[in-house]
Design a protein around this motif. Structure first.
Motif, mmCIF file in Angstrom:
data_model
loop_
_atom_site.group_PDB
_atom_site.id
_atom_site.type_symbol
_atom_site.label_atom_id
_atom_site.label_comp_id
_atom_site.label_asym_id
_atom_site.label_seq_id
_atom_site.Cartn_x
_atom_site.Cartn_y
_atom_site.Cartn_z
ATOM 1 N N LYS A 6 28.139 30.895 12.601
ATOM 2 C CA LYS A 6 28.762 32.007 11.873
ATOM 3 C C LYS A 6 28.089 32.206 10.525
ATOM 4 C CE LYS A 6 33.325 31.580 13.954
ATOM 5 N NZ LYS A 6 34.718 31.208 13.732
ATOM 6 N N ILE A 7 27.803 31.110 9.830
ATOM 7 C CA ILE A 7 27.122 31.201 8.537
ATOM 8 C C ILE A 7 25.734 31.792 8.734
ATOM 9 C CG2 ILE A 7 26.094 29.851 6.656
ATOM 10 C CD1 ILE A 7 28.544 28.005 6.850
ATOM 11 N N ASP A 8 25.026 31.335 9.771
ATOM 12 C CA ASP A 8 23.696 31.875 10.049
ATOM 13 C C ASP A 8 23.753 33.384 10.293
ATOM 14 O OD1 ASP A 8 22.523 29.403 9.766
ATOM 15 O OD2 ASP A 8 22.260 29.055 11.917
ATOM 16 N N ALA A 9 24.739 33.835 11.061
ATOM 17 C CA ALA A 9 24.864 35.264 11.363
ATOM 18 C C ALA A 9 25.172 36.060 10.094
ATOM 19 C CB ALA A 9 25.937 35.491 12.419
ATOM 20 N N VAL A 10 26.069 35.552 9.276
ATOM 21 C CA VAL A 10 26.409 36.230 8.022
ATOM 22 C C VAL A 10 25.189 36.271 7.112
ATOM 23 C CG1 VAL A 10 27.783 36.046 5.905
ATOM 24 C CG2 VAL A 10 28.870 35.702 8.118
ATOM 25 N N PHE A 11 24.519 35.142 6.982
ATOM 26 C CA PHE A 11 23.328 35.069 6.137
ATOM 27 C C PHE A 11 22.268 36.064 6.602
ATOM 28 C CE2 PHE A 11 19.164 33.316 5.036
ATOM 29 C CZ PHE A 11 19.304 33.197 3.664
ATOM 30 N N MET A 12 22.037 36.123 7.888
ATOM 31 C CA MET A 12 21.015 37.038 8.416
ATOM 32 C C MET A 12 21.400 38.499 8.166
ATOM 33 S SD MET A 12 18.564 35.197 9.289
ATOM 34 C CE MET A 12 17.548 36.457 10.008
ATOM 35 N N ASN A 13 22.671 38.836 8.324
ATOM 36 C CA ASN A 13 23.117 40.207 8.053
ATOM 37 C C ASN A 13 22.932 40.572 6.584
ATOM 38 O OD1 ASN A 13 23.832 40.878 10.680
ATOM 39 N ND2 ASN A 13 25.919 40.118 10.445
ATOM 40 N N VAL A 14 23.276 39.652 5.704
ATOM 41 C CA VAL A 14 23.130 39.904 4.267
ATOM 42 C C VAL A 14 21.646 40.037 3.911
ATOM 43 C CG1 VAL A 14 23.448 38.882 1.968
ATOM 44 C CG2 VAL A 14 25.321 38.857 3.620
ATOM 45 N N LEU A 15 20.829 39.149 4.453
ATOM 46 C CA LEU A 15 19.397 39.205 4.186
ATOM 47 C C LEU A 15 18.784 40.499 4.733
ATOM 48 C CD1 LEU A 15 16.859 37.841 3.082
ATOM 49 C CD2 LEU A 15 16.651 36.654 5.278
ATOM 50 N N ALA A 16 19.183 40.885 5.922
ATOM 51 C CA ALA A 16 18.669 42.124 6.516
ATOM 52 C C ALA A 16 19.058 43.337 5.666
ATOM 53 C CB ALA A 16 19.185 42.285 7.937
ATOM 54 N N ASN A 17 20.304 43.382 5.205
ATOM 55 C CA ASN A 17 20.751 44.499 4.375
ATOM 56 C C ASN A 17 20.000 44.534 3.048
ATOM 57 O OD1 ASN A 17 22.354 46.767 3.642
ATOM 58 N ND2 ASN A 17 23.672 45.419 2.459
ATOM 59 N N LEU A 18 19.838 43.382 2.414
ATOM 60 C CA LEU A 18 19.108 43.328 1.150
ATOM 61 C C LEU A 18 17.662 43.783 1.345
ATOM 62 C CD1 LEU A 18 19.103 42.613 -1.848
ATOM 63 C CD2 LEU A 18 18.639 40.240 -1.192
ATOM 64 N N THR A 19 17.045 43.342 2.426
ATOM 65 C CA THR A 19 15.666 43.739 2.727
ATOM 66 C C THR A 19 15.570 45.241 2.975
ATOM 67 O OG1 THR A 19 15.204 41.561 3.654
ATOM 68 C CG2 THR A 19 13.719 43.349 4.296
ATOM 69 N N ASN A 20 16.504 45.790 3.739
ATOM 70 C CA ASN A 20 16.500 47.238 4.000
ATOM 71 C C ASN A 20 16.661 48.039 2.719
ATOM 72 O OD1 ASN A 20 16.156 46.871 6.746
ATOM 73 N ND2 ASN A 20 18.346 46.973 7.190
ATOM 74 N N GLN A 21 17.559 47.607 1.858
ATOM 75 C CA GLN A 21 17.769 48.320 0.597
ATOM 76 C C GLN A 21 16.541 48.218 -0.296
ATOM 77 O OE1 GLN A 21 20.311 50.373 -0.023
ATOM 78 N NE2 GLN A 21 21.097 49.851 1.990
ATOM 79 N N LEU A 22 15.911 47.063 -0.320
ATOM 80 C CA LEU A 22 14.694 46.899 -1.108
ATOM 81 C C LEU A 22 13.574 47.768 -0.550
ATOM 82 C CD1 LEU A 22 13.297 45.525 -3.456
ATOM 83 C CD2 LEU A 22 12.791 43.606 -1.926
ATOM 84 N N ASP A 23 13.476 47.863 0.773
ATOM 85 C CA ASP A 23 12.480 48.747 1.385
ATOM 86 C C ASP A 23 12.676 50.192 0.953
ATOM 87 O OD1 ASP A 23 11.190 46.704 2.737
ATOM 88 O OD2 ASP A 23 12.182 47.111 4.661
ATOM 89 N N LEU A 24 13.935 50.653 0.917
ATOM 90 C CA LEU A 24 14.213 52.016 0.465
ATOM 91 C C LEU A 24 13.752 52.219 -0.965
ATOM 92 C CD1 LEU A 24 17.797 52.612 1.916
ATOM 93 C CD2 LEU A 24 15.660 53.672 2.683
#
Length: 66
Positions: A6-24
């Motif tokens: 569960k922690i891994d899934a949450v971490f990956m979602n947060v990391l993916a969102n941060l990466t997407n926002q940084l890409d924008l």
């Protein structure tokens, strides 16, 4: 599902969102002509950063260990 997964899934979602926002943001920054970053990009990046920071703090990152 184990708590570790569960922690891994949450971490990956947060990391993916941060990466997407940084890409924008980086896409905007690399495009000549517009000197003012759109508010929705700034807000999205700030929110993603805040969520990432909260996750790290919740996991004990940056806290002194005595």
């Amino acid at each position: 599902m184990s708590s570790h997964l569960k922690i891994d899934a949450v971490f990956m979602n947060v990391l993916a969102n941060l990466t997407n926002q940084l890409d924008l943001y980086l896409d905007w920054a690399s495009t000549p002509g517009d000197d003012e970053c759109p508010p929705e990009i700034v807000e999205g990046l700030c929110q993603a950063h805040e969520v990432a920071r909260e996750l790290l703090e919740g996991l004990g990152y940056g806290q002194s260990r005595s």
